[in-house]
Enzyme design. Structure first.
Site, mmCIF file in Angstrom:
data_model
loop_
_atom_site.group_PDB
_atom_site.id
_atom_site.type_symbol
_atom_site.label_atom_id
_atom_site.label_comp_id
_atom_site.label_asym_id
_atom_site.label_seq_id
_atom_site.Cartn_x
_atom_site.Cartn_y
_atom_site.Cartn_z
ATOM 1 N N SER A 184 -2.686 -46.788 8.396
ATOM 2 C CA SER A 184 -4.135 -46.597 8.365
ATOM 3 C C SER A 184 -4.828 -47.934 8.567
ATOM 4 O O SER A 184 -4.291 -48.988 8.197
ATOM 5 C CB SER A 184 -4.561 -46.007 7.019
ATOM 6 N N TYR A 197 -3.811 -46.364 -1.723
ATOM 7 C CA TYR A 197 -3.485 -45.914 -0.368
ATOM 8 C C TYR A 197 -3.253 -47.109 0.552
ATOM 9 O O TYR A 197 -2.275 -47.142 1.327
ATOM 10 C CB TYR A 197 -4.646 -45.057 0.144
ATOM 11 N N LYS A 247 0.310 -48.022 2.450
ATOM 12 C CA LYS A 247 0.404 -48.099 3.910
ATOM 13 C C LYS A 247 0.699 -49.515 4.387
ATOM 14 O O LYS A 247 1.444 -49.704 5.355
ATOM 15 C CB LYS A 247 -0.900 -47.587 4.531
#
Length: 244
Positions: free
Chosen positions: A142, A155, A159
């Site tokens: 991302s 998150y 990632k």
């Protein structure tokens, strides 16, 4: 002369908007696609049905990538049918909150799926893949892993860890004809994006002035999984309309 057996590709999180587009791209490219799901096996079957309708080859598999034992058992059954030479680690979840108010369970579950899931899925496939002297590992990250994003420290951490793991794995496997790369999308059309990013916000965030399409990400994944991408290795490639 008998027809060549198609290479097999496993796409985790294949039942979602982006995962489904990746599955359909790989099937169009002639691979037999194993569409993974955990919480929504019916939607994975819809992806398989669409691939079959278009003349492609696909099947479903259901397991929780965060559960190492369950993942190993599912992969062992798949490997009974031969090596899986393409793996796309697309499974991931959001559980957003500012870190000051984030529960430990929120932190761990997001990392369990994206990071530990990467290990649980990829590691058992590597030696069978290496014996064929050809393989492709692509992980979906991302733009948040590159730039950071408020409310997504868990998150972004999960990632961003894929970037380091993939660059290291690329060095380990390159001599076996295996490439390992990361695709890092920005704001991509889909239900989650529709709820979180109104059009006026997208125009402010994205220099291109629009959300990306799942098919645009899938096209890059398809290229990275092809013979033509054999010298692209250890890279993190953004698909973000100029955000980073």
């Amino acid at each position: 002369m008998t027809a060549a057996v198609p290479r097999r590709a496993l796409v985790t999180g294949g039942s979602g908007d982006l995962g489904g587009a990746i599955c359909q791209q790989l099937a169009t490219d002639g691979l037999h696609v194993i569409v993974h799901a955990n919480g929504n096996p019916a939607r994975a079957q819809q992806v398989v049905d669409a691939i079959h309708h278009a003349g492609g080859s696909a099947e479903t598999v259901v397991f929780d990538v965060a559960d190492g034992e369950a993942t190993r058992a599912a992969l062992a059954a798949l490997l009974d049918g031969g090596p899986i030479q393409v793996v796309v680690n697309n499974a991931g979840i959001h559980d957003d909150a500012p870190m000051a108010g984030m529960a430990e369970a929120q932190w761990k579950r997001v990392i369990d799926v994206s990071l530990h899931g990467f290990f649980h899925v990829t590691q058992p496939l590597l030696l069978p893949m290496a014996r064929t002297r050809w393989g492709r590992v692509v992980s979906v990250s991302s733009v948040a892993a590159v730039t950071g994003n408020r409310g997504q420290s868990n998150y972004a951490a999960a990632k961003a860890a894929l970037h380091g793991a993939s660059k290291s794995l690329a060095r380990e496997m390159a001599s076996r004809g295996i490439t390992v790369n990361v695709v890092a999308p920005g704001v991509i059309e889909g239900q989650m994006t529709h709820d979180a990013f109104p059009p006026e916000v997208i125009k402010q965030l994205v220099p291109a002035g629009r959300a990306g399409r799942a098919e645009e990400v899938a096209a890059l994944v398809g290229f990275l999984c092809s013979d033509a991408a054999g010298y692209v290795n250890g890279q993190v490639i953004g698909v973000n309309g100029g955000m980073a």
